[in-house]
Structure formats: structure tokens, C-alpha cells
Design an enzyme around this catalytic site. Structure first.
Site, mmCIF file in Angstrom:
data_model
loop_
_atom_site.group_PDB
_atom_site.id
_atom_site.type_symbol
_atom_site.label_atom_id
_atom_site.label_comp_id
_atom_site.label_asym_id
_atom_site.label_seq_id
_atom_site.Cartn_x
_atom_site.Cartn_y
_atom_site.Cartn_z
ATOM 1 C CE LYS A 19 -30.592 -51.374 55.318
ATOM 2 N NZ LYS A 19 -29.784 -52.549 55.658
ATOM 3 C CG ASP B 36 -32.195 -57.697 57.434
ATOM 4 O OD1 ASP B 36 -32.658 -57.212 56.379
ATOM 5 O OD2 ASP B 36 -31.157 -57.304 57.983
ATOM 6 C CD GLN C 2 -26.249 -52.926 56.698
ATOM 7 O OE1 GLN C 2 -27.423 -52.746 57.001
ATOM 8 N NE2 GLN C 2 -25.882 -53.164 55.458
HETATM 9 N N1 GUN Z 1 -25.881 -56.182 53.834
HETATM 10 C C1 GUN Z 1 -26.167 -56.136 52.528
HETATM 11 N N2 GUN Z 1 -27.501 -56.217 52.326
HETATM 12 C C2 GUN Z 1 -28.064 -56.321 53.550
HETATM 13 C C3 GUN Z 1 -29.408 -56.437 53.988
HETATM 14 O O1 GUN Z 1 -30.375 -56.481 53.229
HETATM 15 N N3 GUN Z 1 -29.569 -56.506 55.333
HETATM 16 C C4 GUN Z 1 -28.525 -56.479 56.189
HETATM 17 N N4 GUN Z 1 -28.785 -56.574 57.491
HETATM 18 N N5 GUN Z 1 -27.279 -56.379 55.817
HETATM 19 C C5 GUN Z 1 -27.045 -56.296 54.488
#
Ligand code: GUN
Length: 286
Positions: free
Chosen positions: A52, A119, A96
Site C-alpha cells: 500500500k 477502508d 490494518q
Molecule cells: N486485512 C485484510 N484485508 C484488509 C483490508 O482491506 N483493509 C484492512 N485495513 N485490513 C485488512
């Protein structure tokens, strides 16, 4: 059979975003900013956050990662979120997941300013999605919809079977499909006879992290397959939830995994962050 190539589409989207970032910088001096909270040492989470961050660099975003130890307190993360909510150079906040067991994840997600919730996990944005109002939509299911759109696949009236009912993927996926006027079934770990449901599907969207969950005997001819799962085999190879080799022979369209939905998730995170930054830029200029 045609591949739904998420790698190719995500590159195209990144180029468009990079152009818009340039324009935003020139017209108002604004640089979109993403803040990421990463807790602990989980290698998969660290790898996702790394990807990311690199994507942010490629399109010209500012990004900062708050790396926190596994034994961090709830209050310390809350303080960080509050300070990011108040920080004008941060347009998007991403926590995350998963977080360690001592942490109340729901409370943290609710603390994020819904206007910075790139998100789409805050109940405010979840509610807007379910009621088909504009807001922030979780990146993975949003990426799936973009991928289907790119290949002119309209789900209106189609039987769509979502396998997996998580808040991150399955539930928002089902909501987006319903908003697009599909007939939607959601199957999950307690579903009796999964095959009975998938055999009836025009589109199967699966994201549960079980290798070879979907096999050729479970799908009808010309099915459209979206594989959202990612697992590592004992040999260390990344694979999805679908027996690609055999199911692809019966499919009209299928995503590879990796190289399908994964890159689209990151592209949608960039897109959501740009969307937040544009709203903030407008506010600053008014
Ligand atoms: N953990 C697994 N997929 C995601 C996601 O799309 N966003 C976040 N913040 N954590 C994750």
C-alpha cells in the site's frame, strides 16, 4: 474463457490517479495523505502495508505508517487515531486488520472520522453502502465491481453467489451486488451443501482462504468466477480459493489469483484516498 486481469486494470487506474494528483497539487497545493496503523509483526499484514505504501509513492501521495508493537494498549492506538482525525495533512486513515486480541477493533473503527474512512469500515459508511448512498466502500469488493465493469459484465438479474460473509469482503460484496440489481445469495462456513448453491450461480465470488474450495463439479458451464481468496501452499506458492486449472475450462470469465482482485484492492484504496482528498480540498477552498 477470458481472464479478468486485475493487474492490467489497476495499472490503468493508477495512471489516472497519478494524473489527478498532479492536477490537485498544481491547482490547490494539496497532496493526498494516507495514514496507516500497523500493529505487531504479522508478516502478511506487514507485506500488505508495504504494498500500500509503495502504491502511494507511485501516484504521488504522502503516506505515513504508525508501526506499533504487538502489546500496544487500546488507549495508545486511540490517541493515534484522534491525532490523525485532527491532522489536516491526512485525508485517509487505514487500520490494518486483524489486530491483537487485547484490542477492541470495533471501538477503533468507530473512532475513525467517517470522512477519512478510506477502508469503508465505519458503521456510518456501512450504512450508506447498504442504503445505496455515496460514501466510502471497502476496497476489495469495490475493486471487484470495477473489474466486472471493465469487462462489460453487468450483474443485473444474474444469480450471484458470494462465498464468505466477513465485514471486510462478503457482506459489502453482497450489498454492492444487490445495489447493482443482482439476485444475491451469501454462503458461509455454516452453509449446508455449498455445491447446491454454487451450481445455480451465474457468478461466484469467493473469498474465504480455503485452497481448492471451488472445484469444477461445483460450477455450471460459462460461469463467471471472481476469486478473492489468497493462501500460501505448503510449497510457498500463492493460490486462491478456486481450482483454477479445472474450473477455468468451464468459465466464461475468471480472475487469476494472484493477479486478479489483489491489485484492484490497492487501486481502490488509492481511489478512496483521492476521493477523500478532493472533498477536503474543496472544503479548504470554500
Ligand atoms: N486485512 C485484510 N484485508 C484488509 C483490508 O482491506 N483493509 C484492512 N485495513 N485490513 C485488512
Amino acid at each position: 474463457m477470458q481472464l479478468l486481469d486485475g493487474r492490467k486494470l489497476s495499472k490503468k487506474i493508477e495512471l489516472q490517479i497519478a494524473d489527478e494528483v498532479k492536477e490537485l497539487k498544481e491547482t490547490c497545493g494539496c497532496t493526498p495523505g494516507l495514514a496507516v496503523v500497523l500493529v505487531g509483526q504479522d508478516p502478511a499484514s506487514a507485506a500488505y502495508v508495504g504494498m500500500k505504501k509503495k502504491a502511494c509513492d507511485r501516484v504521488g501521495f504522502y503516506s505515513i505508517t504508525h508501526d506499533m508493537p504487538e502489546n500496544i494498549s487500546q488507549e495508545a492506538i486511540e490517541r493515534t487515531i484522534i491525532s490523525m482525525n485532527e491532522n489536516d495533512s491526512i485525508d485517509g486513515i487505514l487500520i490494518q486488520l486483524p489486530l491483537p486480541p487485547q484490542i477492541d477493533t470495533t471501538k477503533l473503527l468507530e473512532l475513525v472520522d467517517p470522512a477519512k474512512d478510506v477502508d469503508g469500515f465505519h458503521p456510518f459508511n456501512v450504512g450508506r453502502l447498504v442504503t445505496n448512498l455515496d460514501g466510502f466502500v471497502p476496497c476489495t469488493p469495490l475493486g471487484v465491481m470495477e473489474l466486472l465493469k471493465e469487462y462489460d459484465i453487468d450483474v443485473k438479474g444474474k444469480n450471484c453467489v458470494v462465498v464468505g460473509a466477513s465485514n471486510i469482503v462478503g457482506k459489502p460484496m453482497a450489498a454492492l451486488l444487490l445495489n447493482a440489481e443482482a439476485t444475491v445469495e451469501v454462503c458461509h462456513i455454516h452453509t449446508d451443501d455449498l455445491k447446491k448453491h454454487t451450481l445455480n450461480a451465474d457468478v461466484i465470488l469467493v473469498g474465504v482462504g480455503v485452497i481448492n474450495l471451488i472445484t469444477e463439479d461445483m460450477v455450471k458451464d460459462d460461469v463467471i468466477i471472481v476469486d478473492i481468496g489468497v493462501s500460501r501452499t505448503a510449497e510457498g506458492k500463492l493460490v486462491g480459493d478456486v481450482d483454477f486449472e479445472n474450473v477455468s475450462k468451464k468459465s466464461s470469465y475468471i480472475t487469476p489469483s494472484p493477479g486478479g482482485v489483489g491489485p484492484m484492492t490497492i487501486a481502490m484504496l488509492l481511489s478512496n484516498t483521492l476521493k477523500a482528498a478532493k472533498i477536503n480540498a474543496k472544503k479548504k477552498n470554500s
